[in-house]
Enzyme design. Structure first.
Site, PDB file in Angstrom:
ATOM      1  N   GLY B 148      12.316  58.688-113.119  1.00 12.04           N
ATOM      2  CA  GLY B 148      10.883  58.914-113.252  1.00 12.04           C
ATOM      3  C   GLY B 148      10.162  58.560-111.971  1.00 12.04           C
ATOM      4  O   GLY B 148      10.726  57.930-111.067  1.00 12.04           O
ATOM      5  N   CYS B 149       8.907  58.989-111.894  1.00  9.62           N
ATOM      6  CA  CYS B 149       8.143  58.780-110.664  1.00  9.62           C
ATOM      7  C   CYS B 149       7.802  57.304-110.477  1.00  9.62           C
ATOM      8  O   CYS B 149       8.109  56.713-109.429  1.00  9.62           O
ATOM      9  CB  CYS B 149       6.889  59.644-110.682  1.00  9.62           C
ATOM     10  SG  CYS B 149       5.929  59.564-112.202  1.00  9.62           S
ATOM     11  N   TYR B 150       7.166  56.696-111.476  1.00 13.29           N
ATOM     12  CA  TYR B 150       6.888  55.262-111.358  1.00 13.29           C
ATOM     13  C   TYR B 150       8.178  54.473-111.114  1.00 13.29           C
ATOM     14  O   TYR B 150       8.214  53.603-110.233  1.00 13.29           O
ATOM     15  CB  TYR B 150       6.224  54.730-112.636  1.00 13.29           C
ATOM     16  CG  TYR B 150       4.784  55.116-112.838  1.00 13.29           C
ATOM     17  CD1 TYR B 150       3.811  54.816-111.883  1.00 13.29           C
ATOM     18  CD2 TYR B 150       4.363  55.732-114.020  1.00 13.29           C
ATOM     19  CE1 TYR B 150       2.472  55.147-112.101  1.00 13.29           C
ATOM     20  CE2 TYR B 150       3.039  56.063-114.235  1.00 13.29           C
ATOM     21  CZ  TYR B 150       2.081  55.763-113.283  1.00 13.29           C
ATOM     22  OH  TYR B 150       0.766  56.071-113.499  1.00 13.29           O
TER      23      TYR B 150
END
Lengths: 343, 343, 343, 343
Positions: B148-150
């Protein structure tokens, strides 16, 4: 490898030139100068270039620039005209991204830029670097005057109509909208985020420096007298120009769409959109592309043309690289393959 | 040339994959699927791809996808897990940009994503695609779970501290800010320009799906028990994640700066900034780079780490291409040379 | 009618004071001064005031200001401290929106603002103008030091926790995000739209001037030693501060929600949001309100507080008017009834 | 106190009506309806109204609305025309913010809105609520058709020229730019922040619903045949319309500036800017003001008019309140004293 120098690299056209040239397969960046920032690594001012451009800004030195194959001027207006003669004499070719060599008339220059021209004899030789109009002349040029951002979008939009001779050239209207980067990387109140975001305004309605440049270009496309109303606007975004053009139909045309498609067939950087579509500036963000649509609303006699570019690319640094490619006999598209960043 | 398929290409990770893959020297895009948009040319939805991607969206068909070397899933959560086993059986490798294969625990999956897992037996095999942690495993993987990005920004920020064992792993805080593209290209009121611009807010403070993913990753970096408070925020911009990380120093360290530089020496896509500098998200806009700074304010025992990525590139599509490069033995940087667009 | 003077009215707090005071039922604006712009009509610089404020900027003159009932200083730091003694001597009350009278310690002032204090003897008398803490003292004050924007959001967020004595005051973290108007209306490159929009960054992590101010305020709320990590960030929007606060629970509390609601019951300008909701900065845009939420994620021992204000209103001009209302015995809410502009 | 009902209050014109009416000295809001959100407190959807509007959305009920003095329709097009006859019969006055009663021709309605009109007999009675044109008729009206946003800015801009009969009414051009809130609070992809920010585009060039409305209005100002080219554009901001108008001078005029100033002398909500100035949309953000400038660039025969409004205020809710004030014999400015929020 072509040895490239950049004079005045601390503005937005400077960093954009670096972004494009650092990825160009046939280029070696030899020097980037800035009096004010000499000694500072370029990537300190522009961290997007960390690991990609290892140069520091240097004092502008004639010997260094004279050893380049081509020098780009990304300086304020009035600088290049003082230095270019010496570089040309040394056999260096020049692309000037400022306005110094755009206007053929020294009177116009004096009137709109408020200073006498330093080398009026070069104005005739300088080639106006709009490849879609002057490709052959650019190939042989020593000195290219890179067009302004508004002039690029507006001229490419009007070109098919004027060449076809089907509109009243005396009552043209260009309602143009620019992102704030067109104002450059200067510390000025009106370009602050808090002044320019969440707002929209026109400026320079009484007269803008790009007016004589556009007018000169349009005159080259038609024998008829040219009359142009040009209204620039500031748009709350960073990049992009959207020119909305209005012209009164006077002649017959079977299909405006076909006229535009034929005019730009084979052009690598002009994209005529399908009939009925509206180009968005973001569709060219970071790319050297001009996208154009043409309409005839309600079948009336007013033609509406929509023309979008990224003011820093096709409107400045990208077109400069395109001109360099032509001047050095490279593939016109070399180093200009970036796809626009969307979203 | 590697034959690539993309399933679910109508979102922002889809168009970003296309932007990167269309410029990748070793890739041929064989198919891009979308049930809803089948038949529509990709460049009609994403005009930045006009002239660069000539495909139309197609119905997802197993025979077509099975003929690919690798398939990227850019679908909503819960789709890939239903289709991947068949593709793997056909010898196709898979990079899933959704969450389906990120969590090793099916309980966690069930709890945070609200559905049973369709192929729990593949979870052990799936390699979590964070190259800076799992490079070797990715090289040999059939199935990569793209982070995921985070989680990408947060894990890369905490990694040096946890590996060095010098902070209290039980009281970590990640205050993370994301651009709106993290919410995807879905028609939802809270992502409207009029709702999300000129405003800033936290969301999901009580619990966000990236929490278990980050926690799982951090646990792999330390033997100590991990406690993490994760607060995501919505920032009025399109692209970018800025993670501000807080950890309490418990051990000795001569130089945090040196620790970070040594940890990431040789990493092609992690850039440790000079001491004292603050990375901006725009410095990675469009690039597959994570830039990191580390501080110890006032010499107190709280370490502050700043970690920025472009959520659509290093946080999604770029990292997916990086993983593909590793899986196929290419130069890890192939097709990922874009310089961030600044301004 | 209270006769009001404003010194230094060309910045954003100046125009915001004018917006509020021009609509205040009990106020007459007598003078607004600016050395640089003397003679220019205020509404020429701020066209939103056309037809509403007919004054021109004037040279600051002691005789004119001495005839006022109250003078607001919206000047850069270090100006007010040189002029205030004379005004106080003339019986004029003063609200200083700069930092000159915020810090009680002259050492702190010298260290963080880099100049000796011009009237250290007034520091003890000056009342820190946070009404939710100092309401009674403000009522009788001659000289009010209007709090900084970050300090307002952070202190109001931590206040209930510290007064209740249920958190470790030694390990507080304030992760604060501000709109760009916090940087003022100064022509500086880093505040340009092209530098600050579509990007997010931290700044001043090593030390920010609001740190000692916040620390001083927090110390007044608890007997325990205060340790604070304060990280400010620049957010791509004009107005708004969002403070995300972290504290470690050490004591018992039945309901954090009830604690916050009780602490702020009756406060006209602090709004405790319903449990589970996330305040957006736009919900206070243009209004003198602080909205607060409190969370205890996953039931762990880290409390998360979200506190939002409009930095130009409750963080500056609005709070200044609130203080004036208290000083002159008016309804505290007089002239502050604006509803936030949403969207 | 005037008892007010609002039908369809979940959009941006709804919340803006509430913001204005909640501060109006002569109004009591009796009901605000929404089928979809019935039961939800208004301030939950619009937290800026917390503490200021205590109503919940309710099902639309004729008995409740019939007990109002005036009902505002902030509904999609086509709703009001079905309900208004019953309300009028009950003695309730109506201001419709949708388009249902704007066009006098049922053919135009059918053509542009794609449905038959439900009460064509009311079209003659309905007063077009542009006070600067129809003030007296509005005073006596039972039913006011509140103008569209673009039509307000465009008509106020052209009015002095057409009334003076000094331009060619057959070749008018209106190049109009709107913030995204003009598209309403609907979950649609093209209004997402990631689609509409950092970009600019025209839309509806082939034909927009406001075209027949503007044309009808302009026809009322001149006996000459009216020809209008109208091109709307989407601007990356929330609020504001900027209309740039072009007309060809055919008659004599001593001073365009004087003509505009005389036409709008005494108008409380039209502000003619000083000669040479360019109005910004932010100068009217949140205010019920239209600011106008007029130019004759280079002394040529094309007049350029710049006209800005806040599309949600003078272009919708504010003008609706202005109309209500007129209908009920109040001061036309009651409740409309907000100063624009700048910055």
């Amino acid at each position: 490898m072509i040895k490239v120098g950049i004079v005045g690299g601390t503005g937005y056209t400077g960093v954009e030139l670096l972004r494009l040239l650092a990825q160009h397969p046939d280029v070696e960046i030899a020097a980037i100068t800035s009096r004010g920032e000499a000694g500072q690594p370029v990537s300190q001012m522009f961290p997007n270039l960390r690991g990609r451009v290892d140069l520091a800004f240097s004092e502008p030195r004639v010997d260094v620039l004279s050893a380049c194959d081509v020098v780009f001027y990304a300086t304020p207006n009035g600088i290049a005209m003082k230095q270019v003669p010496e570089l040309l004499a040394a056999g260096v070719r020049v692309v000037d991204l400022a306005a110094d060599f755009r206007l053929k008339s020294t009177d116009d220059w004096q009137q709109w830029y408020g200073m006498p021209h330093a080398c009026p004899d070069l104005l005739a030789e300088a080639v106006y670097g709009l490849p879609e109009v002057n490709r052959e002349a650019i190939r042989g040029a020593r000195l290219v005057a890179n067009p302004g951002c508004y002039p690029t979008a507006v001229q490419l939009g009007f070109l098919p109509l004027l060449k076809a001779g089907i509109v009243d050239a005396g009552s043209l209207i260009a309602d143009a909208k620019s992102g704030v980067s067109g104002a450059g990387r200067k510390a000025e109140v009106h370009s602050l985020l808090c002044e320019a975001s969440e707002s929209f305004k026109a400026y320079g309605v009484a007269g803008h420096r790009h007016l004589p440049e556009i007018r000169q270009g349009l005159r080259g496309m038609t024998a008829a007298p040219v009359g142009l109303t040009f209204v620039p606007h500031l748009t709350p975004m960073i990049r992009g120009i959207h020119a909305t053009l209005y012209a009164r139909l006077t002649g017959e045309v079977e299909s405006l769409q076909a006229l535009y498609e034929q005019t730009y067939a084979g052009e690598p950087f002009v994209d005529v959109m399908p009939a009925g579509s509206h180009p968005e500036t973001r569709s060219v963000k970071g790319a050297n592309t001009c996208r154009i649509s043409v309409f005839r609303p309600q079948g009336a006699d007013t033609v509406v043309v929509l023309s979008v570019i990224d003011n820093l690319v096709k409107g400045a640094a990208g077109q400069a690289v395109q001109n360099m490619n032509l001047m050095f006999g490279l593939d016109e598209r070399a180093g200009l393959g970036q796809i626009a960043l969307l979203p």
